[in-house]
Design a protein around this motif. Structure first.
Motif, PDB file in Angstrom:
ATOM      1  N   PHE A  62       1.009  -1.326  -0.204  1.00 28.11           N
ATOM      2  CA  PHE A  62      -0.249  -0.049  -0.261  1.00 28.11           C
ATOM      3  C   PHE A  62       0.734   1.515   0.476  1.00 28.11           C
ATOM      4  O   PHE A  62       0.568   2.309  -0.560  1.00 28.11           O
ATOM      5  N   VAL A  63       2.104   1.750   0.612  1.00 28.63           N
ATOM      6  CA  VAL A  63       3.017   2.155   0.984  1.00 28.63           C
ATOM      7  C   VAL A  63       3.281   2.659  -1.025  1.00 28.63           C
ATOM      8  O   VAL A  63       3.673   3.827  -0.868  1.00 28.63           O
ATOM      9  N   PRO A  64       4.623   2.030  -1.014  1.00 27.05           N
ATOM     10  CA  PRO A  64       4.765   2.312  -2.949  1.00 27.05           C
ATOM     11  C   PRO A  64       3.237   2.916  -3.850  1.00 27.05           C
ATOM     12  O   PRO A  64       3.707   3.608  -4.188  1.00 27.05           O
ATOM     13  N   LEU A  65       2.222   1.977  -3.430  1.00 25.21           N
ATOM     14  CA  LEU A  65       0.966   2.364  -4.316  1.00 25.21           C
ATOM     15  C   LEU A  65       0.885   4.029  -4.065  1.00 25.21           C
ATOM     16  O   LEU A  65       0.351   4.553  -5.040  1.00 25.21           O
ATOM     17  N   MET A  66       0.890   4.220  -2.555  1.00 25.51           N
ATOM     18  CA  MET A  66       0.450   5.409  -2.407  1.00 25.51           C
ATOM     19  C   MET A  66       1.440   6.741  -2.755  1.00 25.51           C
ATOM     20  O   MET A  66       0.868   7.601  -3.250  1.00 25.51           O
ATOM     21  N   ILE A  74      -4.345  13.651  -5.019  1.00 26.14           N
ATOM     22  CA  ILE A  74      -5.277  14.978  -4.393  1.00 26.14           C
ATOM     23  C   ILE A  74      -5.414  15.343  -5.690  1.00 26.14           C
ATOM     24  O   ILE A  74      -6.768  16.835  -5.874  1.00 26.14           O
ATOM     25  N   GLU A  75      -5.090  15.619  -6.941  1.00 27.87           N
ATOM     26  CA  GLU A  75      -5.844  16.497  -8.248  1.00 27.87           C
ATOM     27  C   GLU A  75      -6.961  16.302  -8.871  1.00 27.87           C
ATOM     28  O   GLU A  75      -7.503  16.612  -8.757  1.00 27.87           O
ATOM     29  N   ARG A  76      -6.953  14.778  -8.342  1.00 22.79           N
ATOM     30  CA  ARG A  76      -8.119  14.419  -8.975  1.00 22.79           C
ATOM     31  C   ARG A  76      -9.163  14.445  -8.082  1.00 22.79           C
ATOM     32  O   ARG A  76     -10.220  14.207  -8.754  1.00 22.79           O
ATOM     33  N   GLY A  77      -9.245  14.580  -6.315  1.00 27.99           N
ATOM     34  CA  GLY A  77     -10.254  15.187  -5.873  1.00 27.99           C
ATOM     35  C   GLY A  77     -10.969  13.380  -5.489  1.00 27.99           C
ATOM     36  O   GLY A  77     -11.958  12.940  -4.794  1.00 27.99           O
ATOM     37  N   VAL A  78      -9.586  12.859  -5.559  1.00 28.60           N
ATOM     38  CA  VAL A  78     -10.300  10.272  -5.499  1.00 28.60           C
ATOM     39  C   VAL A  78      -9.994  10.204  -3.735  1.00 28.60           C
ATOM     40  O   VAL A  78      -8.323  10.560  -3.615  1.00 28.60           O
ATOM     41  N   ARG A  79     -10.958   9.811  -3.354  1.00 30.13           N
ATOM     42  CA  ARG A  79     -10.283   9.792  -2.069  1.00 30.13           C
ATOM     43  C   ARG A  79     -10.666   7.767  -1.997  1.00 30.13           C
ATOM     44  O   ARG A  79     -11.129   7.427  -2.984  1.00 30.13           O
ATOM     45  N   VAL A  80     -10.133   7.802  -0.979  1.00 32.20           N
ATOM     46  CA  VAL A  80      -9.559   6.497  -0.881  1.00 32.20           C
ATOM     47  C   VAL A  80      -9.847   6.510   0.470  1.00 32.20           C
ATOM     48  O   VAL A  80      -9.696   6.526   1.684  1.00 32.20           O
ATOM     49  N   THR A  81     -10.488   4.779   0.620  1.00 28.31           N
ATOM     50  CA  THR A  81     -10.797   4.149   1.216  1.00 28.31           C
ATOM     51  C   THR A  81     -10.050   2.743   1.675  1.00 28.31           C
ATOM     52  O   THR A  81     -10.050   1.362   0.156  1.00 28.31           O
ATOM     53  N   SER A  82      -8.867   1.915   2.502  1.00 33.49           N
ATOM     54  CA  SER A  82      -8.613   0.873   2.723  1.00 33.49           C
ATOM     55  C   SER A  82      -8.276   0.137   4.038  1.00 33.49           C
ATOM     56  O   SER A  82      -8.088   1.018   4.601  1.00 33.49           O
ATOM     57  N   ASN A  83      -8.759  -1.241   3.796  1.00 36.46           N
ATOM     58  CA  ASN A  83      -8.576  -2.134   5.408  1.00 36.46           C
ATOM     59  C   ASN A  83      -6.496  -2.098   5.547  1.00 36.46           C
ATOM     60  O   ASN A  83      -6.548  -3.008   5.370  1.00 36.46           O
ATOM     61  N   LEU A 105       4.006  16.718  -0.641  1.00 40.33           N
ATOM     62  CA  LEU A 105       2.575  16.983  -0.143  1.00 40.33           C
ATOM     63  C   LEU A 105       2.232  17.974   0.858  1.00 40.33           C
ATOM     64  O   LEU A 105       1.222  18.180   1.388  1.00 40.33           O
ATOM     65  N   GLY A 106       2.889  17.222   1.759  1.00 44.05           N
ATOM     66  CA  GLY A 106       2.921  18.087   3.022  1.00 44.05           C
ATOM     67  C   GLY A 106       1.721  19.303   3.110  1.00 44.05           C
ATOM     68  O   GLY A 106       2.088  20.330   2.792  1.00 44.05           O
ATOM     69  N   GLY A 107       0.458  19.397   4.045  1.00 46.82           N
ATOM     70  CA  GLY A 107       0.021  20.372   4.072  1.00 46.82           C
ATOM     71  C   GLY A 107      -1.364  19.715   3.491  1.00 46.82           C
ATOM     72  O   GLY A 107      -2.409  20.876   3.079  1.00 46.82           O
ATOM     73  N   ARG A 108      -1.318  18.850   2.508  1.00 50.52           N
ATOM     74  CA  ARG A 108      -2.448  19.039   1.598  1.00 50.52           C
ATOM     75  C   ARG A 108      -3.218  17.474   1.977  1.00 50.52           C
ATOM     76  O   ARG A 108      -3.764  17.223   1.421  1.00 50.52           O
ATOM     77  N   GLY A 168     -12.687  14.422   7.001  1.00 51.01           N
ATOM     78  CA  GLY A 168     -11.704  15.407   6.101  1.00 51.01           C
ATOM     79  C   GLY A 168     -10.193  14.609   5.505  1.00 51.01           C
ATOM     80  O   GLY A 168      -9.504  15.054   4.732  1.00 51.01           O
ATOM     81  N   ALA A 169     -10.726  13.000   5.959  1.00 49.80           N
ATOM     82  CA  ALA A 169      -9.484  12.084   5.495  1.00 49.80           C
ATOM     83  C   ALA A 169      -9.750  12.240   3.866  1.00 49.80           C
ATOM     84  O   ALA A 169     -10.898  11.879   3.161  1.00 49.80           O
ATOM     85  N   ASP A 170      -8.181  12.348   3.489  1.00 50.81           N
ATOM     86  CA  ASP A 170      -8.247  12.436   1.716  1.00 50.81           C
ATOM     87  C   ASP A 170      -7.907  10.398   1.316  1.00 50.81           C
ATOM     88  O   ASP A 170      -8.882   9.818   0.984  1.00 50.81           O
ATOM     89  N   VAL A 171      -6.967  10.080   2.584  1.00 48.73           N
ATOM     90  CA  VAL A 171      -7.036   8.783   2.476  1.00 48.73           C
ATOM     91  C   VAL A 171      -7.181   7.997   4.227  1.00 48.73           C
ATOM     92  O   VAL A 171      -6.939   8.463   5.256  1.00 48.73           O
ATOM     93  N   VAL A 172      -8.720   6.852   3.945  1.00 44.40           N
ATOM     94  CA  VAL A 172      -9.044   6.084   4.481  1.00 44.40           C
ATOM     95  C   VAL A 172      -8.043   5.098   5.220  1.00 44.40           C
ATOM     96  O   VAL A 172      -8.358   4.132   4.535  1.00 44.40           O
ATOM     97  N   ILE A 173      -7.370   4.943   6.142  1.00 40.95           N
ATOM     98  CA  ILE A 173      -6.892   3.508   6.466  1.00 40.95           C
ATOM     99  C   ILE A 173      -6.877   2.245   8.078  1.00 40.95           C
ATOM    100  O   ILE A 173      -6.918   3.482   8.674  1.00 40.95           O
ATOM    101  N   THR A 174      -7.202   1.537   7.612  1.00 36.16           N
ATOM    102  CA  THR A 174      -8.373   0.894   8.432  1.00 36.16           C
ATOM    103  C   THR A 174      -7.894  -0.704   8.804  1.00 36.16           C
ATOM    104  O   THR A 174      -6.432  -0.998   8.120  1.00 36.16           O
ATOM    105  N   GLY A 175      -7.966  -0.518  10.291  1.00 35.08           N
ATOM    106  CA  GLY A 175      -7.372  -2.072  10.780  1.00 35.08           C
ATOM    107  C   GLY A 175      -8.745  -3.274  10.655  1.00 35.08           C
ATOM    108  O   GLY A 175      -9.363  -2.803   8.833  1.00 35.08           O
TER     109      GLY A 175
END
Lengths: 455, 137
Positions: A62-66, A74-83, A105-108, A168-175
Motif C-alpha cells: 500500500f505504501v509504494p502504491l500511495m 489529490i489532483e483529481r480529488g479521488v479519496r481512498v478507503t482501505s483496510n 504534499l505536506g499540508g495538502r 476530511g480524510a483523503d485516505v482512510v486506513i483501517t484495521g
C-alpha cells in the motif's frame, strides 16, 4: 437520474494485481478508490510479521502504491478507503504520512486512521465481565486456547470510516473493517443516509459485496462463456455508480477488458454466501433474495430493490491462535504408469512415517492430475497420463513430527519408484498454523477510534 | 466412478421416464454444466456453491431436481457434514452450504482446494432429468 457517486475497486485481496488501482484512477473519472486487502488468512500472515517486527503487520504494497498515486489522487480529488492497515493501522498511516511529505504534499493530505478493532489487550477483562467468546462453530469456551491466542480483532463497520471521511480524510486506513464497509462508507458519506435507513444501507452493502473481490464480477474467475471474455490481459476492475435512491450500477472503465453482465455479477453475489436472507454486517442485515439485476447496456448492470433489516447488537470477533504445524511435499511421476508410481511412492512414504512412530493429526495424500480437486467425482484416470503429481500434506500439534516428515520426501527420488522429478524446490517448509476462533461480542463493549493525521 | 443409487431414486427415475405414449421416455439426463454456472467459496470448514441457471427457464428445473438431499449424495465421502439449500429465485440461483467439506478449513486444511474454490465445477458434474423437449446448448 440524480448525481452518482463512483466507487472503484482497486484490490480484492492482498496480492491482487498491482496495476489495478493505478488504472482505476487514470482510465476515467471516479470519486473513491476502495482497496480491500484483508482475509482471515491475511490477518494471520500479518500477525506473524508483527510478532517478528513491531513496525510491520500491514499490507506493505500500500505504501509504494500511495507513493505512486498520491499526487494524482489529490489532483483529481479521488479519496481512498482501505483496510491496508491490517493488524497495525497506525504504522501504515505513519508510513503514508511520511511518503506524502517526501512527495512534497505536506499540508495538502489528510490521512484518516480507524482503530479500536484490536481487542487483544482487553480480552481477559472482557471474559471477566462475562463475555465467554465461545467459538461460533464448535461451541468451545475461549479458555481452551487462551494461552495460544495471538490476536483478537473485531469486525468494524462503515460508520467509523464515514466519520474519517467527514473529518476530511483523503485516505482512510483501517484495521479490521468489513470488506463491504469500505464501499458502503463513501456512499453514506455522500448521501447522508441515516444509521437506521436499513434498505439503503443494505443496498450499499450489496455494492460492497460486489466490489470487494475486485475483478471477480467483471469477468475474472467467471465460468460463463469464459473462453470468449474479451481482453483479459487488460481486465477492467469494477466501479459502483451509486445513486441516492439506493440503486446502483456496476460498470468498469470503457476500453478495458472483461465484461460486466448479469451472469458475471450474479456469480460474485453468490460468492462466500451463507443464508442469503440474512447477510449480517455491523451496519445492518441484507436480504440477498430481494436483489434485482438488469442489463442497462454494454458493461452496465443495474442493481435495485434491495431490502434490509436492523443491525444486530453484536459484532463478530476473529481471534487467531497458534494451532500447530503443517508441511506439504510434492513429487512428479512421469509416464509410463505415472499414477501407479505415485500411489506406490505414497504407500512407501506412509510405511516409513509409520515405522518412525510419527504421530500426525492428519496425513492427506492427493494425486494432482487425477483427483486432487474433484475426488472420486473425477472418475477413473486416463491410463496413459503423461504425469501425476503426488502431493502429501501433514498436520500436527507438535513441530517435531512435521519437521521429520519434511526429510522423508527427497529420499524417495533415489530410493522409491522411477521416473520421478519436480523436486527443485528442495525440502518442504514447515509452516506454523494460525487458526481462527470466530466469536461474538456486544457492540456496547467496542469503541472504534478515528484519528485524522495531517501530512 | 461408482454411482450407486438408492432404491428411492431408481423408483423416482422410473416414474420420470414413464412413456409419453410413443414409447420414448419423457425426460433425458443432462449434466448441470449445460444448464447452470456456479461459483464457490468458503466460510471456515463450510464450502458454499452458488448454482445459477444459464437461462431463466432452467431455474424451476434446478429448483425441483437439485435438492439438498441429491447434492449430499453427489458429494458422499467428500462432504462430511450436512448440505443446506437456499433459494434465490430473483437471481435464478440456488445456494448450497456444504458443511465439513474443507478438511478443517482455512489454515488447517491440507487440501489443494482448501478454500473450496472448485466445488463449483464439482457440482456441475451432476446429471439431472429434464423434459426431453428442453432445448439445451
Amino acid at each position: 437520474m440524480t448525481r452518482a457517486v463512483r466507487i472503484a475497486s482497486g484490490q480484492g485481496f492482498w496480492g491482487d494485481w498491482l496495476e489495478a488501482p493505478i488504472r482505476q484512477v487514470q482510465a476515467g473519472p471516479i470519486d473513491y478508490l476502495m482497496m480491500d486487502y484483508l482475509a482471515e488468512v491475511t490477518m494471520s500472515i500479518m500477525q506473524k510479521q508483527r510478532a517478528r517486527d513491531p513496525a510491520v503487520g500491514y499490507a506493505k504494497d500500500f505504501v509504494p502504491l500511495m507513493k505512486r498515486l498520491l499526487p494524482e489522487l489529490i489532483e483529481r480529488g479521488v479519496r481512498v478507503t482501505s483496510n491496508a492497515g491490517g493488524v497495525n493501522p497506525e504504522a501504515c498511516a505513519e508510513a503514508v504520512v511520511e511518503t506524502a511529505r517526501d512527495l512534497g504534499l505536506g499540508g495538502r493530505v489528510k490521512i484518516g486512521v480507524v482503530t479500536g478493532d484490536d481487542i487483544l489487550a482487553q480480552l481477559d477483562a472482557l471474559v471477566e465481565r462475562g463475555h465467554q467468546l465461545t467459538n461460533l462453530d464448535t461451541g468451545d469456551p475461549l479458555h481452551t486456547v487462551r494461552d495460544k491466542v495471538q490476536s483478537a480483532n473485531v469486525y468494524l463497520g462503515a460508520w467509523p470510516v464515514v466519520e474519517a471521511l467527514r473529518r476530511g480524510a483523503d485516505v482512510v486506513i483501517t484495521g479490521r473493517v468489513t470488506d463491504t464497509g469500505l464501499t458502503l462508507a463513501p456512499i453514506l458519506n455522500e448521501f447522508g443516509w441515516a444509521v437506521d435507513d436499513w434498505d439503503r444501507i443494505a443496498a450499499g452493502t450489496v455494492a460492497g459485496h460486489i466490489n470487494e473481490c475486485g475483478a471477480q464480477c467483471t469477468g475474472g474467475n467467471c465460468l460463463v462463456d469464459w473462453e470468449r471474455i474479451p481482453n483479459m490481459a487488460d481486465l477492467g476492475y469494477p466501479i459502483v455508480e451509486a445513486y441516492d435512491d439506493g440503486s446502483f450500477v456496476v460498470t468498469k472503465h470503457p476500453g478495458t477488458g472483461g465484461r460486466v453482465t448479469v451472469p458475471s455479477v450474479t456469480e460474485q453475489l453468490l460468492y462466500e454466501m451463507g443464508d442469503p436472507r440474512q447477510y449480517i454486517t455491523p451496519d445492518g442485515i441484507t436480504d440477498f433474495t430481494t436483489i434485482q439485476l438488469s442489463q442497462q447496456g454494454k458493461d452496465r448492470v443495474l442493481v435495485s430493490g434491495v431490502s434490509g433489516r436492523p443491525a444486530t447488537d453484536s459484532l463478530k470477533v476473529s481471534i487467531s491462535y497458534l494451532y500447530g504445524y503443517r508441511a506439504v511435499g510434492t513429487l512428479v511421476y512421469a509416464w509410463p504408469d505415472a499414477y501407479k508410481k505415485a500411489r506406490k511412492a505414497d504407500r512407501i512414504l506412509r510405511e516409513r512415517l509409520d515405522r518412525l512412530g510419527l504421530e500426525f493429526e492428519e496425513i492427506l495424500t492427493e494425486f494432482v492430475g487425477v483427483s486432487a480437486t474433484h475426488g472420486r467425482l473425477a472418475g477413473p484416470p486416463c491410463p496413459d497420463l503423461a504425469e501425476v503429481e503426488l502431493r502429501v500434506g501433514v498436520r500436527a500439534r507438535d513441530v517435531a513430527p512435521v519437521r521429520r516428515f519434511t526429510r522423508e520426501i527427497a529420499p524417495l527420488i533415489l530410493n522409491g519408484p522411477p521416473s520421478v522429478t519436480g523436486f527443485a524446490g528442495g525440502r518442504p517448509k514447515v509452516e506454523e498454523i494460525v487458526a481462527y476462533w470466530p466469536a461474538l461480542i456486544p457492540k456496547s463493549e467496542i469503541e472504534p477510534k478515528v484519528e485524522v493525521l495531517e501530512a | 466412478m461408482t454411482r450407486k443409487r438408492s432404491k428411492r431414486t431408481v423408483q423416482k427415475k422410473a416414474t420420470a421416464r414413464r412413456s409419453t405414449g410413443a414409447g420414448r421416455p419423457a425426460t433425458k439426463r443432462v449434466s448441470l454444466l449445460r444448464l447452470a454456472h456456479a461459483r464457490s467459496g468458503d466460510k471456515g470448514d463450510t464450502a458454499n456453491v452458488g448454482l445459477i441457471a444459464l437461462k431463466p427457464e432452467y431455474y424451476p428445473i434446478l429448483e425441483k431436481e437439485v435438492t439438498a438431499a441429491r447434492v449430499s449424495r453427489h458429494f458422499r465421502g467428500i462432504v462430511k457434514g450436512k448440505v443446506e439449500r437456499f433459494e434465490l429465485p430473483n437471481l435464478n440461483a440456488l445456494n448450497f452450504l456444504l458443511h465439513g467439506a474443507l478438511g478443517g478449513g482455512g489454515t488447517l486444511s491440507l487440501k489443494t482446494d482448501a478454500q473450496g474454490k472448485v466445488f463449483s465445477t464439482a457440482l456441475l458434474r451432476m446429471e439431472i432429468a429434464v423434459p426431453r423437449g428442453l432445448r439445451v446448448s
